[in-house]
Design an enzyme around this catalytic site. Structure first.
Site, PDB file in Angstrom:
ATOM      1  N   LYS A  60       2.471 -66.985  12.420  1.00  0.00           N
ATOM      2  CA  LYS A  60       1.700 -65.927  13.090  1.00  0.00           C
ATOM      3  C   LYS A  60       0.203 -66.212  13.018  1.00  0.00           C
ATOM      4  O   LYS A  60      -0.561 -65.751  13.874  1.00  0.00           O
ATOM      5  CB  LYS A  60       2.032 -64.551  12.503  1.00  0.00           C
ATOM      6  CG  LYS A  60       1.838 -64.427  10.986  1.00  0.00           C
ATOM      7  CD  LYS A  60       0.444 -64.049  10.576  1.00  0.00           C
ATOM      8  CE  LYS A  60       0.307 -64.046   9.066  1.00  0.00           C
ATOM      9  NZ  LYS A  60      -1.061 -63.682   8.612  1.00  0.00           N
ATOM     10  N   THR A  72      -2.378 -59.352  12.201  1.00  0.00           N
ATOM     11  CA  THR A  72      -3.226 -60.548  12.157  1.00  0.00           C
ATOM     12  C   THR A  72      -3.898 -60.810  13.501  1.00  0.00           C
ATOM     13  O   THR A  72      -5.003 -61.357  13.550  1.00  0.00           O
ATOM     14  CB  THR A  72      -2.397 -61.774  11.724  1.00  0.00           C
ATOM     15  OG1 THR A  72      -1.660 -61.442  10.554  1.00  0.00           O
ATOM     16  CG2 THR A  72      -3.298 -62.949  11.392  1.00  0.00           C
TER      17      THR A  72
END
Length: 337
Positions: free
Chosen positions: A189, A246
């Site tokens: 990610k 994120t």
């Protein structure tokens, strides 16, 4: 209460020390950096990364790896990914048989394509190694802002032990047997977050970021399943959950580095400006190598690598992604006619 050592006194390691110290555990926070040990000992605060948040009295600071590893109920590896192998190698002779270690870092080693738990298992074979991951910025955990993570382990008993140590009214922990899925979700990610940050830096909108995040989790899932991970994991906290936070948060060093690259910085300039380890940069090459090894298509990861390491303009990369050949979203779904 447990005796716990945290190896790594960066933002995340310090935030965990605050979290566990406030629960009443006896915590040792270890750093390999003499100046960091001195600063934390004198000021009881990680001023550059977590300003204004004091360490509880139950947390002691150490620069002695041997004493930090001996006679512990739990050892937490909070070391930045480029330094995990060296730290594990140095700690090995001080680690008891069946010592429970939980890795809270995120990354893939470029040379070996191993996850961080695999690296720790390689270097400390006598240990029982677990992983804790999820949408959990240090800045928020250190302030007691409600957060949820998942712990993965080969053993149910180990997972439940780590869950009990961390679980609190502001920090909820789930358990899972899918260690590889949790590791890959947490590592990959960061690469997608670089792309999302680049889109922000280029001045694109929510539509673009939503597309990158959605297709990004599709890429992560394809590779993760090919490597033995489970789809449920990538739809959960260490997959979609960690990807969302994120890609969108002001606290995200990966998103912030990507933003600067979108604004015209090169990779080295962006990392210097962020002033922290940008894990996505270290994981990008490994992610692309894994995609090729397992014959999985990962076009976003491929374009991020071209931008980071071959100087491709970010705007051109976005255009190339949009102009790829037409295709179905999911080939597994069947038409009625």
């Amino acid at each position: 209460m447990a005796k716990i050592s945290i190896l790594g006194a960066g933002a995340w390691g310090t935030a965990i020390a605050i979290l566990l110290g406030n629960k009443g555990h006896e915590v040792v926070l270890w750093s390999a950096l003499k100046n960091e040990v001195e600063q934390l000992t004198e000021e009881r605060e990680l001023k550059d990364k977590l300003p204004g948040i004091k360490l509880p009295d139950s947390v002691s600071i150490s620069g002695d790896l041997k004493s930090s590893c001996e006679n512990r109920d739990l050892i937490v590896f909070a070391v930045a990914s480029p330094f995990v192998r060296a730290t594990a190698k140095s700690a090995c002779s001080f680690i008891a048989d069946n010592q429970i270690i939980v890795n809270v870092g995120k990354g893939i080693e470029e040379k070996t394509l191993e996850t961080l738990t695999d690296i720790i298992k390689d270097e400390i074979p006598q240990a029982d190694v677990a992983v804790l991951s999820g949408p959990s910025h240090a800045e928020e955990v250190s302030k007691g802002i409600p957060t949820t993570c998942v712990v993965g382990a080969d053993s149910k008993d180990t997972a439940h032990f780590v869950q009990d140590v961390f679980m609190g009214e502001r920090f909820r922990v789930y358990t899972s047997p899918d260690v590889i899925g949790i590791e890959l979700g947490g590592s990959l990610k960061n690469v997608i977050a670089l792309a999302a940050g680049m889109a922000d830096g280029l001045g694109f909108g929510d539509n673009t970021k939503a597309a990158l995040m959605t297709r990004g989790i599709a890429e992560i899932s394809r590779l993760g399943i090919a490597m033995g991970g489970k789809m449920e994991t990538f739809a959960g906290l260490s997959g979609v959950g960690d990807l969302i936070v994120t890609c969108t948060s002001k606290h995200s060093r990966n998103r912030n580095a990507g933003y600067l690259i979108g604004k015209g910085y090169n990779m080295e300039e962006a990392m210097q400006e962020v002033k922290q380890v940008v894990e996505g940069v270290y994981s990008a090459k490994a992610a692309l190598a894994l995609a090729r090894k397992y014959d999985v298509e990962m076009p976003i990861v491929e374009q991020v690598n071209l931008i980071l390491f071959e100087g491709k303009p970010a705007f051109e990369a976005v255009s190339d992604l949009l102009l790829r050949d037409k295709r179905r979203e999911y080939t597994e779904l069947q038409w009625k006619k």
